[in-house]
Design a protein around this motif. Structure first.
Motif, mmCIF file in Angstrom:
data_model
loop_
_atom_site.group_PDB
_atom_site.id
_atom_site.type_symbol
_atom_site.label_atom_id
_atom_site.label_comp_id
_atom_site.label_asym_id
_atom_site.label_seq_id
_atom_site.Cartn_x
_atom_site.Cartn_y
_atom_site.Cartn_z
ATOM 1 N N UNK A 59 40.903 40.491 40.728
ATOM 2 C CA UNK A 59 42.202 39.848 40.909
ATOM 3 C C UNK A 59 42.965 39.665 39.602
ATOM 4 N N UNK A 60 42.417 40.180 38.505
ATOM 5 C CA UNK A 60 43.071 40.043 37.203
ATOM 6 C C UNK A 60 44.091 41.155 36.994
ATOM 7 N N UNK A 61 45.265 40.784 36.521
ATOM 8 C CA UNK A 61 46.294 41.774 36.212
ATOM 9 C C UNK A 61 45.931 42.516 34.930
ATOM 10 N N UNK A 62 46.442 43.698 34.789
ATOM 11 C CA UNK A 62 46.201 44.501 33.580
ATOM 12 C C UNK A 62 46.754 43.750 32.363
ATOM 13 N N UNK A 279 36.306 25.583 31.468
ATOM 14 C CA UNK A 279 35.622 26.176 32.611
ATOM 15 C C UNK A 279 35.750 27.694 32.518
ATOM 16 N N UNK A 280 34.973 28.400 33.332
ATOM 17 C CA UNK A 280 35.080 29.853 33.363
ATOM 18 C C UNK A 280 36.510 30.247 33.780
ATOM 19 N N UNK A 281 37.040 31.317 33.171
ATOM 20 C CA UNK A 281 38.424 31.741 33.435
ATOM 21 C C UNK A 281 38.633 32.053 34.912
ATOM 22 N N UNK A 282 39.847 31.812 35.369
ATOM 23 C CA UNK A 282 40.221 32.070 36.747
ATOM 24 C C UNK A 282 41.487 32.928 36.788
ATOM 25 N N UNK A 283 41.680 33.630 37.918
ATOM 26 C CA UNK A 283 42.828 34.519 38.072
ATOM 27 C C UNK A 283 43.636 34.106 39.303
ATOM 28 N N UNK A 284 44.936 33.955 39.125
ATOM 29 C CA UNK A 284 45.806 33.567 40.235
ATOM 30 C C UNK A 284 45.906 34.716 41.233
ATOM 31 N N UNK A 285 45.603 34.435 42.505
ATOM 32 C CA UNK A 285 45.684 35.490 43.529
ATOM 33 C C UNK A 285 47.088 35.583 44.109
ATOM 34 N N UNK A 296 52.219 33.483 37.375
ATOM 35 C CA UNK A 296 52.336 34.671 38.231
ATOM 36 C C UNK A 296 50.974 35.164 38.718
ATOM 37 N N UNK A 297 50.972 35.804 39.857
ATOM 38 C CA UNK A 297 49.755 36.387 40.427
ATOM 39 C C UNK A 297 49.114 37.332 39.426
ATOM 40 N N UNK A 298 47.788 37.262 39.326
ATOM 41 C CA UNK A 298 47.028 38.154 38.455
ATOM 42 C C UNK A 298 46.806 37.615 37.061
ATOM 43 N N UNK A 299 47.524 36.565 36.671
ATOM 44 C CA UNK A 299 47.365 36.058 35.311
ATOM 45 C C UNK A 299 46.210 35.067 35.225
ATOM 46 N N UNK A 300 45.694 34.890 34.021
ATOM 47 C CA UNK A 300 44.486 34.109 33.781
ATOM 48 C C UNK A 300 44.818 32.650 33.527
ATOM 49 N N UNK A 301 43.999 31.767 34.110
ATOM 50 C CA UNK A 301 44.144 30.327 33.911
ATOM 51 C C UNK A 301 42.846 29.792 33.304
ATOM 52 N N UNK A 302 42.976 29.071 32.193
ATOM 53 C CA UNK A 302 41.856 28.420 31.532
ATOM 54 C C UNK A 302 41.986 26.915 31.739
ATOM 55 N N UNK A 303 40.970 26.307 32.316
ATOM 56 C CA UNK A 303 40.988 24.885 32.638
ATOM 57 C C UNK A 303 40.132 24.139 31.627
ATOM 58 N N UNK A 304 40.751 23.238 30.880
ATOM 59 C CA UNK A 304 40.028 22.531 29.830
ATOM 60 C C UNK A 304 39.327 21.301 30.385
ATOM 61 N N UNK A 305 38.015 21.395 30.525
ATOM 62 C CA UNK A 305 37.216 20.272 30.998
ATOM 63 C C UNK A 305 37.233 19.127 29.988
ATOM 64 N N UNK A 306 37.141 19.484 28.718
ATOM 65 C CA UNK A 306 37.106 18.461 27.679
ATOM 66 C C UNK A 306 38.433 17.726 27.562
ATOM 67 N N UNK A 307 39.545 18.451 27.671
ATOM 68 C CA UNK A 307 40.851 17.798 27.626
ATOM 69 C C UNK A 307 41.014 16.857 28.811
ATOM 70 N N UNK A 308 40.590 17.303 29.993
ATOM 71 C CA UNK A 308 40.688 16.463 31.185
ATOM 72 C C UNK A 308 39.862 15.200 31.045
ATOM 73 N N UNK A 309 38.678 15.330 30.474
ATOM 74 C CA UNK A 309 37.784 14.185 30.337
ATOM 75 C C UNK A 309 38.258 13.174 29.295
ATOM 76 N N UNK A 310 39.238 13.559 28.496
ATOM 77 C CA UNK A 310 39.806 12.611 27.529
ATOM 78 C C UNK A 310 41.279 12.302 27.835
ATOM 79 N N UNK A 311 41.636 12.463 29.082
ATOM 80 C CA UNK A 311 42.995 12.164 29.509
ATOM 81 C C UNK A 311 43.117 10.652 29.728
#
Length: 396
Positions: A59-62, A279-285, A296-311
């Protein structure tokens, strides 16, 4: 933004700025390809459970960030899968990490912890990452899978090459992957011909049995993931926890006075200094919106666990280690269907490791210069942790 520079050198200060000014921002990955970084707790938690964010590289875009490249025999793992394959494979190993199974492992884990501390002796100085935090989970996960003693020596070198690539040796990660693949092929062949009472033999029986079984690549990839995740995350969780205690003596004193606080303390330690920055990288479907930003669809999303835990919107005074805090809901080990399968084991190992260490050494203090954090985009761990220790309380 220089992801490998600023984020790896000063992650928490960068995350604080991003939460305030750009909670979903465009960044460059380590290979120069783009990704979106998400830093606020509510956004990260929601995204972790959003089925529109896929782990499947198809599901990852080029030209978008994809993370680590592995050969097919190791790439068919849970970190690259969505349901229904993810559901099917996860169930095969879920029974290895049930509360009942983990409870049975607690006594052997304590025996291993005590043996490692016996080797340190009653007093002295050492690197607690190399001598303790790394050796305990390696022993536990290899015992669980049935990895022979003489096959464990190179494993930390291989995992380090994957998690913290050395820019001066660009081929090191590729060489490590090749060596690990040979290792797993030989290990599976050995267990197939001489099965024993361990998780790997059970998985091979599933692979070779009838019904909804594993493919050979899925089997190898699963063993690879269990060993890597079961070792690497727990090393960092234990090492980071010890370091945080040494930097917060008043909280350390609370644990010494009341060891029954340990289970809750492990949760706060995981929130405060967890083993993973991302977290492990994710791809927008499909095109989706996070905090008002369109991904946009196909682009990569990185979710920061550490940033969230210090919000601070989720945890008051988030940069303070506080064992009176209710740390429930932290994201250090994920959330949703991809929640860390080995989380109960990692928690148990960390609790037991800290209990054994604090019981053995009433005097434990940092030694030498401040330890260095490993220069990693995703992992949060120490290169080493020099300490002085004594089985008798200091009278100085």
């Amino acid at each position: 933004m220089d992801l490998q520079g600023e984020l790896t050198a000063h992650p928490y200060s960068v995350y604080e700025r991003l939460r305030d000014t750009a909670p979903v921002c465009r960044i460059a990955g380590t290979d120069g390809t783009p990704a979106w970084l998400v830093t606020r707790y509510d956004d990260v938690r929601e995204a972790l459970a959003d089925p529109r964010l896929s782990l499947d590289k198809a599901n990852a875009a080029e030209g978008t960030y994809r993370g680590l490249s592995l050969p097919p025999a190791l790439d068919a793992n849970l970190l690259n899968m969505d349901p229904p394959d993810h559901t099917r494979i996860r169930k095969f190993v879920g029974r290895a990490f049930t509360p009942r199974r983990i409870e049975k492992l607690r006594a052997p884990i304590r025996v291993t912890a005590d043996r490692l501390l016996d080797a340190l002796g009653p007093a002295g100085s050492t690197d607690l990452v190399g001598a303790y935090a790394a050796k305990l989970p390696m022993t536990v996960i290899c015992d669980l899978l049935g990895v022979p003693e003489d096959r464990r020596l190179d494993f930390r070198v291989w995992t380090d090459a994957l998690v913290v690539p050395d820019p001066s040796r660009p081929q090191a990660a590729k060489e490590a992957v090749g060596a690990m693949l040979v290792f797993f092929l030989e290990l599976v062949a050995h267990k197939r011909s001489s099965p024993t009472d361990d998780l790997l033999s059970d998985l091979i029986a599933v692979r070779d049995g009838d019904g909804d079984r594993l493919s050979e690549d899925e089997l190898l990839s699963l063993v690879f993931l269990i060993l890597i995740a079961g070792y690497e995350n727990t090393v960092q969780l234990i090492g980071n926890a010890i370091h945080a205690l040494l930097q917060n003596p008043e909280q350390l004193a609370l644990l010494r006075e009341d060891p029954s606080r340990l289970p809750a303390a492990v949760e706060e330690l995981a929130r405060y200094e967890g083993p993973a920055l991302l977290a492990i990288r994710r791809f927008a479907v499909e095109d989706l919106t996070i905090a008002g930003v369109t991904v946009p669809a196909g682009e990569t999303v990185l979710l920061s666990l550490s940033a969230a835990n210090r919000d601070p919107e989720r945890f008051a005074r988030p940069d303070v280690l506080d064992f009176d805090r209710d740390a429930a809901g932290h994201l250090a080990l994920g959330h949703g269907i991809h929640y860390c399968l080995g989380a109960p084991l990692a928690r148990a190992e960390t609790e037991i490791a800290l209990a054994a260490l604090l019981e053995r050494y009433p005097t434990l203090e940092p030694a030498g210069p401040a330890p260095r954090w490993r220069p990693s985009l995703r992992a949060r761990g120490l290169e080493e942790l020099p300490v002085r220790y004594a089985a008798e309380r200091s009278t100085d």
